[in-house]
Design a protein around this motif. Structure first.
Motif, mmCIF file in Angstrom:
data_model
loop_
_atom_site.group_PDB
_atom_site.id
_atom_site.type_symbol
_atom_site.label_atom_id
_atom_site.label_comp_id
_atom_site.label_asym_id
_atom_site.label_seq_id
_atom_site.Cartn_x
_atom_site.Cartn_y
_atom_site.Cartn_z
ATOM 1 N N GLY A 87 -2.985 -11.520 -3.213
ATOM 2 C CA GLY A 87 -2.484 -10.261 -3.759
ATOM 3 C C GLY A 87 -2.702 -9.089 -2.819
ATOM 4 O O GLY A 87 -1.820 -8.244 -2.650
ATOM 5 N N THR A 88 -3.866 -9.033 -2.187
ATOM 6 C CA THR A 88 -4.150 -7.940 -1.251
ATOM 7 C C THR A 88 -3.182 -7.956 -0.082
ATOM 8 O O THR A 88 -2.622 -6.916 0.295
ATOM 9 N N PHE A 89 -2.953 -9.122 0.502
ATOM 10 C CA PHE A 89 -2.062 -9.205 1.654
ATOM 11 C C PHE A 89 -0.608 -8.919 1.264
ATOM 12 O O PHE A 89 0.120 -8.261 2.028
ATOM 13 N N LEU A 90 -0.165 -9.385 0.095
ATOM 14 C CA LEU A 90 1.211 -9.113 -0.327
ATOM 15 C C LEU A 90 1.433 -7.628 -0.573
ATOM 16 O O LEU A 90 2.432 -7.048 -0.117
ATOM 17 N N MET A 91 0.512 -6.992 -1.289
ATOM 18 C CA MET A 91 0.685 -5.569 -1.583
ATOM 19 C C MET A 91 0.540 -4.713 -0.334
ATOM 20 O O MET A 91 1.278 -3.729 -0.148
ATOM 21 N N LEU A 92 -0.390 -5.072 0.557
ATOM 22 C CA LEU A 92 -0.517 -4.329 1.812
ATOM 23 C C LEU A 92 0.720 -4.511 2.692
ATOM 24 O O LEU A 92 1.146 -3.569 3.368
ATOM 25 N N SER A 93 1.299 -5.709 2.667
ATOM 26 C CA SER A 93 2.489 -5.964 3.489
ATOM 27 C C SER A 93 3.666 -5.124 3.016
ATOM 28 O O SER A 93 4.365 -4.495 3.830
ATOM 29 N N LEU A 94 3.907 -5.089 1.695
ATOM 30 C CA LEU A 94 5.012 -4.294 1.176
ATOM 31 C C LEU A 94 4.763 -2.805 1.390
ATOM 32 O O LEU A 94 5.673 -2.062 1.780
ATOM 33 N N ALA A 95 3.528 -2.355 1.154
ATOM 34 C CA ALA A 95 3.205 -0.944 1.370
ATOM 35 C C ALA A 95 3.384 -0.559 2.839
ATOM 36 O O ALA A 95 3.904 0.525 3.147
ATOM 37 N N SER A 96 2.983 -1.436 3.755
ATOM 38 C CA SER A 96 3.142 -1.158 5.182
ATOM 39 C C SER A 96 4.617 -1.133 5.581
ATOM 40 O O SER A 96 5.038 -0.289 6.375
ATOM 41 N N ALA A 97 5.418 -2.057 5.014
ATOM 42 C CA ALA A 97 6.847 -2.089 5.329
ATOM 43 C C ALA A 97 7.544 -0.806 4.886
ATOM 44 O O ALA A 97 8.521 -0.382 5.512
ATOM 45 N N LEU A 98 7.039 -0.170 3.826
ATOM 46 C CA LEU A 98 7.623 1.085 3.363
ATOM 47 C C LEU A 98 7.061 2.289 4.113
ATOM 48 O O LEU A 98 7.795 3.214 4.475
ATOM 49 N N ALA A 99 5.754 2.282 4.365
ATOM 50 C CA ALA A 99 5.090 3.472 4.914
ATOM 51 C C ALA A 99 5.286 3.625 6.413
ATOM 52 O O ALA A 99 5.375 4.761 6.909
ATOM 53 N N ILE A 100 5.351 2.523 7.153
ATOM 54 C CA ILE A 100 5.408 2.620 8.617
ATOM 55 C C ILE A 100 6.682 3.313 9.104
ATOM 56 O O ILE A 100 6.602 4.306 9.845
ATOM 57 N N PRO A 101 7.886 2.855 8.728
ATOM 58 C CA PRO A 101 9.084 3.560 9.246
ATOM 59 C C PRO A 101 9.203 4.988 8.725
ATOM 60 O O PRO A 101 9.559 5.889 9.482
ATOM 61 N N VAL A 102 8.886 5.197 7.438
ATOM 62 C CA VAL A 102 8.978 6.552 6.879
ATOM 63 C C VAL A 102 7.962 7.472 7.548
ATOM 64 O O VAL A 102 8.272 8.616 7.924
ATOM 65 N N GLY A 103 6.725 6.988 7.712
ATOM 66 C CA GLY A 103 5.686 7.806 8.323
ATOM 67 C C GLY A 103 5.972 8.142 9.774
ATOM 68 O O GLY A 103 5.749 9.278 10.214
ATOM 69 N N ILE A 104 6.479 7.173 10.533
ATOM 70 C CA ILE A 104 6.775 7.415 11.949
ATOM 71 C C ILE A 104 7.918 8.427 12.095
ATOM 72 O O ILE A 104 7.832 9.372 12.887
ATOM 73 N N MET A 105 8.988 8.240 11.327
ATOM 74 C CA MET A 105 10.113 9.167 11.426
ATOM 75 C C MET A 105 9.710 10.578 10.993
ATOM 76 O O MET A 105 10.097 11.573 11.618
#
Length: 294
Positions: A87-105
């Protein structure tokens, strides 16, 4: 002349004495600061390292009745934290997939338009969001996601972690882009590249090391959060791969173990795993920072 030399010696002795006092003061207070950290790590390592094993990492958490029967018979409590790890890895993976491109841009836009009123306003909101208590983010995510979806889910937990990761990635990206030499962008534009091509092909790769370090630190920051997941993911006893259903996480399991007297002995193994996971992320971030330092 003799008076001047005497005054110089006196001032020199005072400076040396002041330097030594400052050095010993720094060492003393550093040691005092390290005592709680060493005590916590020592306690967790001593009580948790024996529980770490293949079964502990691959089996789901046991229920209280099974643990109670095992404890009464003097046997080792069966089960582990596999459902929490997944559960930790799945939720962190989805959160990272959303936060990384939005945060970088967003970080790039704030860096390029730092003098505009809108950028100043967004930067202020970023700092405010970064300082928001995690339990408030959990409550807001419950209202925004859990209530409309009519149920707890791993997706809601990922949204809560995404909100917590976003300001960290924005700030690290913005600070990294600010220290890049302006000549890089000027050279790219002079060669005929478009603005966004220069930003994505020249500037961003030059800052990738520091940005990736900030991403790892953001992940390690939210990996141990419990309060937001209590309002969103809720937890679960079985291994689940479905993002639209309640899902366990290692911090949630630690909380569940604490509330069940028959499972409290499993707290130490789960805590040690979480500490090692966060430690590995931080060490990796430090190594990347030294290797790709701007």
């Amino acid at each position: 002349m003799e008076i001047n030399q005497t005054l110089k010696r006196s001032n020199s002795h005072r400076r040396i004495l002041g330097d030594r006092l400052l050095y010993f003061s720094v060492c003393l207070f550093s040691g005092i600061t390290a005592i709680p950290l060493i005590a916590i790590l020592g306690e967790v390592c001593v009580k948790g390292w024996r529980q770490l094993g293949w079964a502990f990492l691959t089996e789901p958490a046991p229920d209280g009745y099974v643990a109670l029967m095992a404890a009464d018979s003097g046997e080792t409590i069966p089960g582990g934290i596999a459902n929490g790890i997944i559960g930790t890895f799945l939720m962190l993976s989805l959160a990272s997939a959303l936060a990384i491109p939005v945060g970088i841009m967003c970080g790039i836009c704030l860096s390029e338009n730092r003098r505009s009123k809108f950028a100043v306003f967004v930067s202020y909101l970023t700092d405010l969001l970064q300082g928001t208590p995690s339990i408030i983010i959990g409550i807001i995510t419950y209202i925004w996601v859990v209530v409309p979806m009519k149920g707890y889910s791993a997706f809601a937990g990922s949204i809560a972690l995404f909100i917590m990761m976003l300001p960290l990635i924005i700030r690290s990206t913005e600070e990294t882009m600010n220290v890049l030499p302006l000549k890089l962008k000027e050279a790219g534009l002079a060669l005929g590249g478009s603005y966004w091509r220069v930003m994505l092909r020249v500037m961003l790769p030059s800052a990738l090391g520091s940005i990736f370090t900030g991403i790892l630190l953001a992940i390690s920051r939210v990996a141990g959060e419990t309060a937001p997941l209590m309002f969103t993911a809720l937890g679960g006893a079985a291994i689940s791969w479905s993002m639209d259903r309640p899902m366990a996480a290692v911090p949630l399991l630690i909380w569940d173990f604490f509330n069940d007297p028959s499972l409290q002995s499993l707290i130490w193994g789960a805590s040690l795993f979480l500490l090692l996971f966060v430690l590995c992320l931080n060490l990796l971030a430090k190594r990347l920072e030294k290797r790709w330092k701007i």
